[in-house]
Design an enzyme around this catalytic site. Structure first.
Site: not given
Ligand SMILES: Cc1ncc(COP(=O)(O)O)c(C=O)c1O
Length: 415
Positions: A145, A214, A239-240, A388
């Site tokens: 990501f 992560d 939040y997921k 998705r």
């Molecule tokens: C794998 C992954 N890492 C990091 C993030 C970003 O997280 P944040 O917006 O809390 O920094 C996301 C957001 O969807 C994500 O899917």
């Protein structure tokens, strides 16, 4: 990377109705089915819990109480009397069993991006303490990501490291005496591929580097086993699959024996051993508190704490079993309903490599998803060509999976 899988129609399946009947049977036999009542949902199919989890039914009243009584009436007293000050660690302890951590190892606060920064810089600092300045490389999941990559580059510049992108399964071959830290996603956000956390962690640590995981797409979706597998540092959003609400704070895990060594690059007053001493010198607190920075976002944090009540009496193992059954069934329904060759699955067929989402590559994916949403099937689109579908076993059922595949076929007929 998983190769796209051509979905072919199973010979024994002839139409919608047998699958709809099977879905009804599977739902009737599903021990987790009653949990759907713990959420606020409509009669659509919500398959975007891998982006924003649905609202747990107990949250609105709890938030109203936090606002009206705790803030409105108790005001400043709530930092102590309502447990505001200790909420980051308390909420961390609620998340801990869901990711296989003992109490006292997780703190909640800030965004995932910020926690990636803390964890990565701390990992490099520990690797340097162990192995000297020659540890100057950070390996980063090449398909990560994007935020993790952006943060890794900045962490690298600050620590005098370079970033080397690698596919997670190729990370072992890329390790060397220069590797300081390895930043990996447990589940790939695009394809839904699950990476081998136990074996990758062991290999990274055997090479004298620190693994930072992560967990955004695995926390609350499948067993993680952080303590069991000796993970050094991990971060994740809430939040997921943890349903904490839009922008709910993220979490940071630090392994028990590393907590004393965790040298945060953001040593704010909330992580001070004596935060109200107002001392000019910094002395880090012990334990998970050391991962805190500034004043916690109390409204979001307490909404998350209330959201975690939905896990009462639920095991992550049961959630995982249903998640795999759901994604298997969805893939079967897609194969049956959608004309051959119209979509290809990017999600691995092997259970050991699958998270809790199905990603389908599809021409005109953006427009296809727009029409799906119009018809009450909510997934999301990731450029350039990926649909998705996230499966949150706490509130998604087998009839939802069948309907989503059927509506997808209807939409595709329009092109
Ligand atoms: C794998 C992954 N890492 C990091 C993030 C970003 O997280 P944040 O917006 O809390 O920094 C996301 C957001 O969807 C994500 O899917």
């Amino acid at each position: 990377m998983s190769e796209p899988t051509e979905l072919t129609e199973p010979a024994e399946v002839s139409g919608a109705s047998p699958l709809a009947d099977r879905a009804a049977e599977l739902d009737a036999a599903d021990p987790l089915a009653p949990l759907r009542d713990r959420f606020v949902l409509d009669d659509g199919v919500y398959l975007d819990g891998n982006s924003l989890g649905a609202l747990p039914a107990g949250v609105p009243d709890r938030v109203a109480d936090v606002v009206r009584r705790q803030w409105g009436e108790l005001r400043i007293r709530s930092w102590g009397e309502s447990g505001w000050w200790t909420a980051p660690e308390r909420t961390g302890d609620r998340i801990a069993p869901l990711v296989g951590a003992a109490p006292g190892r997780i703190v909640v606060g800030d965004s995932t991006s910020v926690n990636v920064f803390k964890a990565l810089v701390a990992a490099v600092r520990m690797a340097r303490e162990d192995g000297g300045a020659s540890r100057d490389e950070i390996l980063v999941d090449a398909a990560t990501f994007p935020t993790d990559g952006y943060i890794a580059h900045s962490a690298a510049r600050l620590t005098g490291c370079t970033v080397r992108p690698v596919a997670p399964h190729e990370a072992p071959a890329a390790l060397s005496a220069r590797t300081a830290a390895v930043l990996l996603n447990h589940v790939d956000y695009r394809t839904g591929r699950l990476h081998d956390l136990p074996s990758l962690t062991a290999t990274v640590h055997a090479a004298g580097a620190y693994a930072v995981w992560d967990l955004c797409h695995s926390a609350g979706a499948l067993p993680v086993g952080l303590d069991e597998h000796g993970v050094a540092l991990a971060v994740g959003c809430t939040y997921k699959f943890l349903n904490g609400g839009p922008g709910s704070p993220a979490f940071l895990y630090v392994r028990g024996d590393l907590q004393e060594r965790f040298d945060s690059p953001l040593p704010g007053w909330n992580s001070h051993a004596e935060p109200f001493g107002m001392r000019p010198d910094y002395e880090p607190a012990k334990g998970a508190v050391r991962g805190r920075v500034g004043t916690p976002d109390i409204l979001s944090l307490l909404a998350l704490e209330a959201a975690l009540d939905v896990w009462e009496g639920v095991s992550v193992e049961a959630v995982r079993a249903k998640s795999l059954a759901l994604t298997d069934f969805f893939l079967e329904c897609v194969a049956a309903h959608v004309p051959a060759g119209r979509v290809t699955s990017l999600t691995p067929a092997a259970h050991a490599e699958r998270g809790s989402q199905v990603a389908l590559r599809c021409a005109d994916a953006g427009e296809v998803m727009r029409r799906l949403i119009e018809r009450g099937v909510v997934g999301d689109f990731r450029p350039p060509d990926v649909l998705r579908f996230g499966f949150t076993p706490l509130y998604v059922g087998f009839a939802d999976a069948e309907r989503a595949a059927r509506v997808l076929a209807e939409v595709l007929e329009e092109f």
